[in-house]
Design a protein around this motif. Structure first.
Motif, PDB file in Angstrom:
ATOM      1  N   ALA A 129       0.820  -1.210   0.000  1.00 43.82           N
ATOM      2  CA  ALA A 129       0.000   0.000   0.000  1.00 43.82           C
ATOM      3  C   ALA A 129       0.854   1.261   0.000  1.00 43.82           C
ATOM      4  O   ALA A 129       0.432   2.314  -0.496  1.00 43.82           O
ATOM      5  N   ALA A 130       2.073   1.181   0.555  1.00 46.99           N
ATOM      6  CA  ALA A 130       2.952   2.346   0.637  1.00 46.99           C
ATOM      7  C   ALA A 130       3.810   2.518  -0.611  1.00 46.99           C
ATOM      8  O   ALA A 130       4.693   3.367  -0.635  1.00 46.99           O
ATOM      9  N   GLY A 131       3.566   1.716  -1.649  1.00 48.46           N
ATOM     10  CA  GLY A 131       4.303   1.883  -2.900  1.00 48.46           C
ATOM     11  C   GLY A 131       5.420   0.895  -3.120  1.00 48.46           C
ATOM     12  O   GLY A 131       6.193   1.049  -4.075  1.00 48.46           O
ATOM     13  N   ASN A 132       5.519  -0.133  -2.272  1.00 55.53           N
ATOM     14  CA  ASN A 132       6.601  -1.105  -2.394  1.00 55.53           C
ATOM     15  C   ASN A 132       6.121  -2.440  -2.961  1.00 55.53           C
ATOM     16  O   ASN A 132       6.714  -3.489  -2.682  1.00 55.53           O
ATOM     17  N   ALA A 133       5.065  -2.406  -3.780  1.00 53.42           N
ATOM     18  CA  ALA A 133       4.540  -3.652  -4.343  1.00 53.42           C
ATOM     19  C   ALA A 133       5.588  -4.347  -5.213  1.00 53.42           C
ATOM     20  O   ALA A 133       5.766  -5.569  -5.150  1.00 53.42           O
ATOM     21  N   GLU A 134       6.300  -3.574  -6.032  1.00 53.87           N
ATOM     22  CA  GLU A 134       7.316  -4.167  -6.915  1.00 53.87           C
ATOM     23  C   GLU A 134       8.443  -4.797  -6.088  1.00 53.87           C
ATOM     24  O   GLU A 134       8.933  -5.881  -6.420  1.00 53.87           O
ATOM     25  N   LEU A 135       8.853  -4.119  -5.006  1.00 59.60           N
ATOM     26  CA  LEU A 135       9.883  -4.663  -4.128  1.00 59.60           C
ATOM     27  C   LEU A 135       9.438  -5.994  -3.537  1.00 59.60           C
ATOM     28  O   LEU A 135      10.200  -6.975  -3.524  1.00 59.60           O
ATOM     29  N   GLU A 173       7.250  -8.109  -4.653  1.00 62.44           N
ATOM     30  CA  GLU A 173       7.186  -9.148  -5.679  1.00 62.44           C
ATOM     31  C   GLU A 173       8.577  -9.680  -6.004  1.00 62.44           C
ATOM     32  O   GLU A 173       8.765 -10.888  -6.191  1.00 62.44           O
ATOM     33  N   ARG A 174       9.564  -8.783  -6.065  1.00 62.76           N
ATOM     34  CA  ARG A 174      10.919  -9.220  -6.369  1.00 62.76           C
ATOM     35  C   ARG A 174      11.489 -10.081  -5.244  1.00 62.76           C
ATOM     36  O   ARG A 174      12.120 -11.110  -5.479  1.00 62.76           O
ATOM     37  N   LEU A 175      11.258  -9.665  -3.985  1.00 59.40           N
ATOM     38  CA  LEU A 175      11.737 -10.459  -2.855  1.00 59.40           C
ATOM     39  C   LEU A 175      11.070 -11.831  -2.824  1.00 59.40           C
ATOM     40  O   LEU A 175      11.724 -12.839  -2.536  1.00 59.40           O
ATOM     41  N   ALA A 176       9.777 -11.880  -3.126  1.00 55.51           N
ATOM     42  CA  ALA A 176       9.061 -13.161  -3.120  1.00 55.51           C
ATOM     43  C   ALA A 176       9.590 -14.081  -4.209  1.00 55.51           C
ATOM     44  O   ALA A 176       9.651 -15.304  -4.031  1.00 55.51           O
ATOM     45  N   ALA A 177       9.977 -13.507  -5.362  1.00 55.14           N
ATOM     46  CA  ALA A 177      10.516 -14.321  -6.461  1.00 55.14           C
ATOM     47  C   ALA A 177      11.933 -14.782  -6.161  1.00 55.14           C
ATOM     48  O   ALA A 177      12.294 -15.937  -6.415  1.00 55.14           O
ATOM     49  N   ASP A 178      12.761 -13.892  -5.600  1.00 55.17           N
ATOM     50  CA  ASP A 178      14.156 -14.241  -5.321  1.00 55.17           C
ATOM     51  C   ASP A 178      14.290 -15.173  -4.125  1.00 55.17           C
ATOM     52  O   ASP A 178      15.173 -16.040  -4.112  1.00 55.17           O
ATOM     53  N   TYR A 179      13.428 -14.982  -3.121  1.00 55.67           N
ATOM     54  CA  TYR A 179      13.563 -15.736  -1.869  1.00 55.67           C
ATOM     55  C   TYR A 179      12.221 -16.355  -1.497  1.00 55.67           C
ATOM     56  O   TYR A 179      11.555 -15.920  -0.555  1.00 55.67           O
ATOM     57  N   PRO A 180      11.800 -17.386  -2.245  1.00 50.00           N
ATOM     58  CA  PRO A 180      10.479 -17.994  -1.988  1.00 50.00           C
ATOM     59  C   PRO A 180      10.415 -18.602  -0.600  1.00 50.00           C
ATOM     60  O   PRO A 180      11.393 -19.147  -0.086  1.00 50.00           O
ATOM     61  N   ARG A 181       9.248 -18.507  -0.001  1.00 48.29           N
ATOM     62  CA  ARG A 181       9.068 -19.019   1.342  1.00 48.29           C
ATOM     63  C   ARG A 181       8.751 -20.508   1.287  1.00 48.29           C
ATOM     64  O   ARG A 181       8.485 -21.069   0.241  1.00 48.29           O
ATOM     65  N   GLY A 182       8.759 -21.115   2.455  1.00 49.07           N
ATOM     66  CA  GLY A 182       8.468 -22.535   2.546  1.00 49.07           C
ATOM     67  C   GLY A 182       7.004 -22.770   2.850  1.00 49.07           C
ATOM     68  O   GLY A 182       6.187 -21.848   2.812  1.00 49.07           O
ATOM     69  N   PRO A 183       6.641 -24.008   3.176  1.00 47.83           N
ATOM     70  CA  PRO A 183       5.254 -24.313   3.513  1.00 47.83           C
ATOM     71  C   PRO A 183       4.807 -23.639   4.803  1.00 47.83           C
ATOM     72  O   PRO A 183       3.623 -23.401   5.006  1.00 47.83           O
ATOM     73  N   HIS A 184       5.774 -23.324   5.673  1.00 45.53           N
ATOM     74  CA  HIS A 184       5.464 -22.597   6.899  1.00 45.53           C
ATOM     75  C   HIS A 184       5.792 -21.124   6.674  1.00 45.53           C
ATOM     76  O   HIS A 184       6.209 -20.725   5.583  1.00 45.53           O
ATOM     77  N   ASP A 185       5.619 -20.294   7.690  1.00 45.41           N
ATOM     78  CA  ASP A 185       5.794 -18.854   7.528  1.00 45.41           C
ATOM     79  C   ASP A 185       7.208 -18.524   7.090  1.00 45.41           C
ATOM     80  O   ASP A 185       7.434 -17.894   6.075  1.00 45.41           O
ATOM     81  N   GLN A 186       8.184 -18.931   7.858  1.00 41.56           N
ATOM     82  CA  GLN A 186       9.577 -18.803   7.461  1.00 41.56           C
ATOM     83  C   GLN A 186      10.438 -19.528   8.493  1.00 41.56           C
ATOM     84  O   GLN A 186       9.989 -19.810   9.593  1.00 41.56           O
ATOM     85  N   THR A 212      10.400  -0.127   5.660  1.00 38.35           N
ATOM     86  CA  THR A 212       9.979  -0.756   4.404  1.00 38.35           C
ATOM     87  C   THR A 212       8.468  -0.801   4.304  1.00 38.35           C
ATOM     88  O   THR A 212       7.883  -0.478   3.261  1.00 38.35           O
ATOM     89  N   ALA A 213       7.805  -1.195   5.405  1.00 42.77           N
ATOM     90  CA  ALA A 213       6.347  -1.251   5.404  1.00 42.77           C
ATOM     91  C   ALA A 213       5.727   0.125   5.210  1.00 42.77           C
ATOM     92  O   ALA A 213       4.600   0.243   4.723  1.00 42.77           O
ATOM     93  N   SER A 214       6.470   1.172   5.572  1.00 44.11           N
ATOM     94  CA  SER A 214       5.951   2.535   5.453  1.00 44.11           C
ATOM     95  C   SER A 214       6.342   3.197   4.143  1.00 44.11           C
ATOM     96  O   SER A 214       5.970   4.336   3.892  1.00 44.11           O
TER      97      SER A 214
END
Length: 499
Positions: A26-32, A34-47, A138-140
């Motif tokens: 919401a603060a404008g970091n949607a692209e960031l 998405e890139r972090l999620a693609a580079d560092y995919p999470r596991g079946p649990h939270d992390q 980052t969230a802000s």
């Protein structure tokens, strides 16, 4: 420059990972995100249950000459990261730009960061300044990308390393390494750059990707010398000009397989990337073959390199065979390589757990281990590691601090991966000799642990831990119910604030 307020003002860094991710978008970091999620995919649990991931990028910056480090985040986070960095031997000041709710939501925090960067960017002292956003900035949406790219010739590197976007501190090393490689690659493409130290102009070089034990690079250099190859500066680097030397290599060896952003920059520079590492006889042979193929080395030189290295490694393994069942867990990224070496030394390894993700550069090791009956768990949780240890009933457990604690409660010999395994050579002859020696020594402790467990039977177990208790300590009347109601009320209040 004004910054939009976070979507969940009341949550702060305790608002929950999904709320923080939503706030960042919401603060404008949607692209960031998405890139972090693609580079560092999470596991079946939270992390994975690891330390704050920003420690990884902080460590990389603090180990570099003439590089300043500034953190932007909650005071408690900065305190913890600073303490940990000095605990691990940093001898460098960590800069901090504090904030409050007003400076965060009005954009004054960004202006404070910009002012701090201008004050510290002195070319007499620094080649680069690294500014890191932690979770709340980052969230802000604090826009580090809007900072000047350089000030008085000092490079400015702004990165976001939120705990809700980067799963482990190992991968946070890649966030900074990738950002610096990108900057250095663009500099090299634009014109002449500083020459790295101690490099021959004629030598064709291999760049090592990953933080290694200091004795390993010389060992690897000896392995590839018969191929007519030398070593480029390592990534993460020790100084800025090392980045140019790494980019100027003929092949990149991703001995730690989680450096996704760094690999992207090497490939953009036209450099082939090889996975795995020179562990054991089979591992070293396969790695030398892959390096030779990527660097177009003649077959005669490859045969000479293998003839020189493999008999010595085989002799080192034969001199100290490992007889026992061992489980391996960790978050450094080298867990699969350690398991390969243990198996080649004679051990049975039914399980390997790593906090890092499955990437193409760890696939050769995964396939080799799977063919020998070893289960590889990527993004392993502590609970998965402990369950595997209980099921396997190993003679030795190698793992993280809480896993080692659990193993010792069960009367199993155990080794802390980071301090006892990562602090020793892993590759070539030195790795074979060093690992076999420490493992063999620990396996001899099983009988001693059995005696200790029998002697202390019933003492120090969960509810009877401590001195002087003969029974289970009583709860205060109504305590658990009061705590349950308080938690429910707090959750309801946070939900109301968020809406």
């Amino acid at each position: 420059m004004a910054v939009d307020p976070p979507a969940d003002r009341g949550g702060g860094c305790h608002g929950g990972q999904e709320k923080l991710r939503e706030a960042a978008r919401a603060a404008g970091n949607a692209e960031l995100m998405e890139r972090l999620a693609a580079d560092y995919p999470r596991g079946p649990h939270d992390q994975p249950q690891s330390m704050c991931p920003a420690f990884g990028s902080l460590r990389v910056g603090l180990r570099m000459r003439r590089v300043a480090t500034i953190l932007s985040g909650s005071a408690c986070c900065v305190y913890g990261l600073t303490f940990t960095s000095h605990f691990y031997g940093a001898r460098r000041t960590v800069g901090y730009v504090p904030f409050n709710s007003e400076t965060l939501v009005t954009g004054k925090l960004y202006e404070d960061i910009r002012e701090a960067v201008h004050r510290i960017a002195d070319p007499k002292d620094f080649d680069a300044v690294v500014v890191t956003n932690l979770c709340v900035p980052t969230a802000s949406g604090v826009p580090l990308h809007a900072l000047p790219k350089q000030i008085n010739g000092v490079r400015i590197i702004g990165i976001d390393v939120p705990g809700f976007g980067v799963p482990t501190h190992a991968e946070a090393k890649d966030v900074l390494a990738g950002a610096m490689l990108r900057y250095a690659r663009m500099e090299a493409e634009a014109g002449p750059v500083a020459r790295p130290r101690h490099l021959s102009e004629q030598e064709r070089r291999v760049a090592l990707l990953g933080e290694l034990f200091p004795g390993d690079p010389p060992g690897i250099a000896a392995l590839i010398a018969p191929l007519g190859l030398g070593l480029a500066p390592q990534t993460p680097p020790r100084e800025w000009r090392d980045l140019y030397g790494a980019l100027d290599s003929v092949v990149v060896a991703a001995v730690h397989p989680f450096y996704t952003a760094a690999v992207r920059e090497f490939r953009a520079a036209g450099r082939p990337v090889v996975g795995s590492g020179p562990v054991g006889v089979e591992g070293t042979a396969a790695w030398l073959e892959a390096i030779a193929a990527a660097a177009h080395v003649p077959t005669a030189l490859l045969d000479a390199a293998k003839a020189k290295a493999l008999p010595a490694i085989a002799a080192a393994l034969a001199a100290a065979p490992i007889r026992g069942r061992i489980t391996v867990s960790g978050y450094e990224g080298s867990e699969l390589l350690v398991a390969r070496l243990l198996i080649e030394a004679g051990a049975e390894v039914p399980y390997v757990g790593t906090a890092c993700p499955h990437t193409e550069w760890s696939e050769p090791d995964r396939a080799w281990l799977a063919a020998r009956g070893c289960h590889v768990q990527y993004r392993a949780s502590l609970e998965q590691d402990i369950a595997a240890m209980k099921e396997a009933k190993p003679d030795l457990a190698v793992g993280t601090t809480p896993l080692v604690q659990k193993a010792k409660e069960m009367g199993l010999p155990a080794l802390y991966f980071t301090n006892m395994i990562s602090a020793r050579p892993l590759f070539g002859v030195a790795g074979a000799a060093s690992l076999a020696a420490i493992i063999a020594n620990q396996l001899r402790n099983r009988e001693r642990f059995d005696r200790m467990v029998a002697f202390f039977d019933g003492v120090g177990t969960p509810e009877r831990a401590g001195y002087g208790w003969r029974g289970v300590p009583p709860d205060h009347p109504g305590f658990r119910e009061r705590m349950r109601k308080l938690r429910a009320a707090r959750a309801k209040a946070e939900e109301a604030i968020g809406t």
